[in-house]
Design a protein around this motif. Structure first.
Motif, mmCIF file in Angstrom:
data_model
loop_
_atom_site.group_PDB
_atom_site.id
_atom_site.type_symbol
_atom_site.label_atom_id
_atom_site.label_comp_id
_atom_site.label_asym_id
_atom_site.label_seq_id
_atom_site.Cartn_x
_atom_site.Cartn_y
_atom_site.Cartn_z
ATOM 1 N N THR A 2 0.832 -1.208 0.000
ATOM 2 C CA THR A 2 0.000 0.000 0.000
ATOM 3 C C THR A 2 0.861 1.250 0.000
ATOM 4 O O THR A 2 1.791 1.378 0.811
ATOM 5 C CB THR A 2 -0.920 0.019 1.230
ATOM 6 N N ASP A 3 0.568 2.141 -0.923
ATOM 7 C CA ASP A 3 1.239 3.434 -0.958
ATOM 8 C C ASP A 3 0.502 4.368 0.000
ATOM 9 O O ASP A 3 -0.564 4.892 -0.311
ATOM 10 C CB ASP A 3 1.220 3.993 -2.383
ATOM 11 N N THR A 4 1.070 4.567 1.174
ATOM 12 C CA THR A 4 0.391 5.354 2.211
ATOM 13 C C THR A 4 0.378 6.843 1.895
ATOM 14 O O THR A 4 -0.275 7.618 2.591
ATOM 15 C CB THR A 4 1.051 5.134 3.583
ATOM 16 N N HIS A 8 -6.462 9.397 -3.516
ATOM 17 C CA HIS A 8 -7.389 8.809 -4.468
ATOM 18 C C HIS A 8 -8.592 9.725 -4.629
ATOM 19 O O HIS A 8 -9.217 10.126 -3.646
ATOM 20 C CB HIS A 8 -7.838 7.424 -3.999
ATOM 21 N N LEU A 85 -10.267 -4.040 -5.809
ATOM 22 C CA LEU A 85 -8.974 -3.384 -5.691
ATOM 23 C C LEU A 85 -8.651 -2.718 -7.025
ATOM 24 O O LEU A 85 -8.503 -3.387 -8.058
ATOM 25 C CB LEU A 85 -7.891 -4.399 -5.322
ATOM 26 N N ASN A 144 -11.881 -2.256 2.334
ATOM 27 C CA ASN A 144 -11.186 -1.742 1.160
ATOM 28 C C ASN A 144 -10.833 -0.264 1.310
ATOM 29 O O ASN A 144 -10.885 0.510 0.348
ATOM 30 C CB ASN A 144 -12.058 -1.944 -0.087
ATOM 31 N N HIS A 145 -10.479 0.142 2.552
ATOM 32 C CA HIS A 145 -10.182 1.552 2.791
ATOM 33 C C HIS A 145 -8.931 2.021 2.062
ATOM 34 O O HIS A 145 -8.626 3.211 2.039
ATOM 35 C CB HIS A 145 -10.043 1.836 4.298
ATOM 36 N N LYS A 146 -8.216 1.110 1.434
ATOM 37 C CA LYS A 146 -7.109 1.520 0.571
ATOM 38 C C LYS A 146 -7.621 2.455 -0.523
ATOM 39 O O LYS A 146 -6.903 3.345 -0.989
ATOM 40 C CB LYS A 146 -6.459 0.282 -0.036
ATOM 41 N N PHE A 147 -8.905 2.247 -0.898
ATOM 42 C CA PHE A 147 -9.486 3.043 -1.972
ATOM 43 C C PHE A 147 -10.814 3.718 -1.596
ATOM 44 O O PHE A 147 -11.203 4.698 -2.225
ATOM 45 C CB PHE A 147 -9.756 2.157 -3.206
ATOM 46 N N TYR A 173 -4.760 8.347 2.397
ATOM 47 C CA TYR A 173 -4.853 7.015 2.996
ATOM 48 C C TYR A 173 -5.098 7.113 4.497
ATOM 49 O O TYR A 173 -5.934 6.382 5.054
ATOM 50 C CB TYR A 173 -3.570 6.236 2.718
ATOM 51 N N ARG A 176 -8.721 7.843 5.157
ATOM 52 C CA ARG A 176 -9.573 6.669 4.926
ATOM 53 C C ARG A 176 -9.400 5.628 6.030
ATOM 54 O O ARG A 176 -10.343 4.950 6.422
ATOM 55 C CB ARG A 176 -9.279 6.071 3.552
ATOM 56 N N GLN A 177 -8.194 5.500 6.535
ATOM 57 C CA GLN A 177 -7.945 4.591 7.665
ATOM 58 C C GLN A 177 -8.765 4.997 8.887
ATOM 59 O O GLN A 177 -9.373 4.150 9.561
ATOM 60 C CB GLN A 177 -6.463 4.605 8.041
#
Length: 532
Positions: A2-4, A8, A85, A144-147, A173, A176-177
């Protein structure tokens, strides 16, 4: 990996809310950024009526809402849009193949289950207010909080808009986290509420699994000590007390303030205003004075006279509206907190100069007879028990001595018994004329509690210039039985003339015989009030 640091953009949002407060302003701000809106049922209707363009979820799933709204979002077109994803080629291919559009923002708050229970909804009504699609979407989007951004609280509407403004329509990120953390806590709390309700509805005493949840009310400076972190959470109940009190003035409550104020309020709530004004003064979760009076001021002064030294820096709880006269008397010494079911404008004005004094006003008194759960963490688990809502009346008392107690002694014993319930074990409480005159708390030996309470009374008598301690002619309450006669005789030496205690010891008869020999009246309650 994951690119923190990745931002997005938000292009598409799904809105499905029960609590629609702030919804229109939020939706207008989102559409103003060119974000497409998807929605369901009442939310979609409200958005359209506000002149906003919105697509029905039924349009993208190809299925209408059915079964009274039970089935509307449980579909791959929705969950695929939340779970896909965006940086996985196979996921992107599946989305393209099945015409699944990405959902970047999910705004959901759940059916009002907790509110339905609080309002006394029947079984079927409560069942219908258990949300299914909402928690499923929340969990999917939060995973899916990465996005995906998942907003479950109206309190996060403005932070969301601020984030979009700061990042030109995108979110970070870290943001979203944080939303995901709140989202999972919300579904956890929701499930806990459903589980707790079903436990009660089915009268399960000890279900295989227990869940507890709370909502952050206040982050505290520290816990019991400065090296401990702490926070105050509310449980969603409508029981009057700290959770729904209004703080009129004073600095922020501390962990110890909250603990002690709760103890004070629960104690004073034992005394109905219909039976006269009452006051409880608490220090370190134990009462150092409790009294009734003809006026609230008199109740406070009589409670204060039980232990003036300990009352300094204490917590004061009142069972009726704080008036100016009582406020003036309280303001003579340093007090941490006053809690009451109201205060007059004159009382508020008088206390306003006491900048460090916290004044809390509640919507009423707590009913000491209501059921509820209490839990305490121990190593490796929790202890769970019912709230101690046991109470006794005159008819529940059994006189076991030759001498019958007088009417006055009976009234004082019932008063003392209510106070003893709120004193740490081993608890001994001397009462005279509707006021405590000696309290012994938290001792390993009941005899020591008797002695300490009597000594405090002697110290107060000396400080007040009285000829004899107020325990002379008092009654005494013990939260549990006297295992031997020594504690009883210590109370008699202090001047007590009548005793109220649970009974139940193997040596009850020896204690009764000692009471008879000392000329005491004694009643048994058949109920104890340990408080650890």
């Amino acid at each position: 990996m994951t690119d923190t640091n990745a931002l997005h953009p938000v292009r598409r949002a799904l809105i499905s809310v029960s609590d629609k407060s702030g919804l229109i302003d939020l939706a207008k701000a989102l559409t103003g950024r060119g974000i497409e809106l998807l929605s369901t049922g009442g939310s979609a209707k409200m958005l359209r009526e506000a002149g906003l363009e919105v697509r029905d979820v039924a349009e993208i799933t190809g299925f209408p809402e059915m079964m009274d709204g039970r089935v509307k979002t449980l579909h791959p077109a929705v969950h695929g849009g939340l779970l896909a994803l965006r940086d996985d080629a196979a996921h992107v291919e599946a989305m393209n193949t099945h015409n699944i559009g990405a959902i970047d923002l999910l705004i959901v708050n759940l059916y009002p289950f907790e509110e339905t229970v609080a309002k006394g909804g029947d079984y079927d009504d409560c069942i219908e207010n258990i949300d299914i699609g909402g928690p499923a979407m929340i969990r999917a989007g939060a995973k899916n909080h990465k996005f995906v951004n998942v907003v479950v609280d109206t309190a996060d509407y403005q932070p969301l808009l601020d984030e979009l403004e700061a990042n030109d329509g995108a979110t970070s990120y870290a943001f979203r986290q944080k939303l995901a953390l709140t989202a999972y806590a919300r579904t956890g709390a929701y499930d806990a509420a459903v589980s707790a309700w079903m436990t009660g509805a089915l009268a399960e005493v000890a279900p295989r699994r227990r869940a507890f949840a709370g909502t952050l009310a206040q982050t505290l400076r520290y816990g019991e000590n400065p090296h401990q972190t702490a926070a105050f959470y509310t449980d969603g109940s409508n029981r009057p007390g700290l959770a729904n009190a209004v703080q009129v003035q004073g600095k922020e409550l501390s962990y110890n303030n909250i603990n002690d104020t709760d103890a004070a309020f629960e104690l004073v709530s034992e005394f109905l205003p219909a039976n006269g004004p009452a006051c409880a003064i608490i220090k370190h979760a134990n009462p150092c004075g409790v009294a009734r009076g003809q006026t609230l001021r008199e109740a406070y002064m009589r409670a204060f006279d039980c232990d003036r030294t300990s009352a300094f820096g204490g917590i004061i709880a009142l069972n009726e509206t704080l008036d100016e006269e009582t406020a003036a008397e309280i303001s003579e010494i340093f007090t941490e907190v006053i809690i009451a079911p109201g205060a007059s404008d004159a009382a508020k004005a008088l206390l306003a100069s006491k900048k460090n004094l916290r004044l809390l006003l509640t919507p009423g008194l707590a009913d000491p007879t209501t059921a509820g759960l209490m839990f305490k963490q121990v190593s490796g688990g929790f202890l769970v028990q019912d709230r101690d809502n046991g109470h006794i009346d005159m008819d529940d008392l059994r006189v076991v001595t030759k001498r019958q107690p007088s009417e006055k002694e009976m009234a004082d014993m019932l008063f003392a018994w209510k106070v003893a319930k709120h004193v740490k074990s081993n608890a001994i409480v001397y009462v005279k004329d509707g006021a405590t005159v000696g309290v012994g708390a938290g001792q390993m030996s009941r005899v020591d509690s008797c002695r300490i309470a009597a000594q405090k009374s002697r110290d107060m008598a000396e400080a007040m210039g009285l000829a004899e301690p107020l325990t002379i002619g008092s009654v005494v309450a013990s939260d549990a039985f006297f295992p031997f006669a020594d504690g009883l005789l210590t109370a008699a030496e202090a001047g007590a003339t009548a005793v109220i205690q649970p009974g139940g010891s193997m040596r009850d008869q020896a204690v009764i015989d000692a009471a008879d020999e000392a000329g005491l009246a004694m009643v048994l309650t058949g109920m104890r009030h340990f408080r650890h």
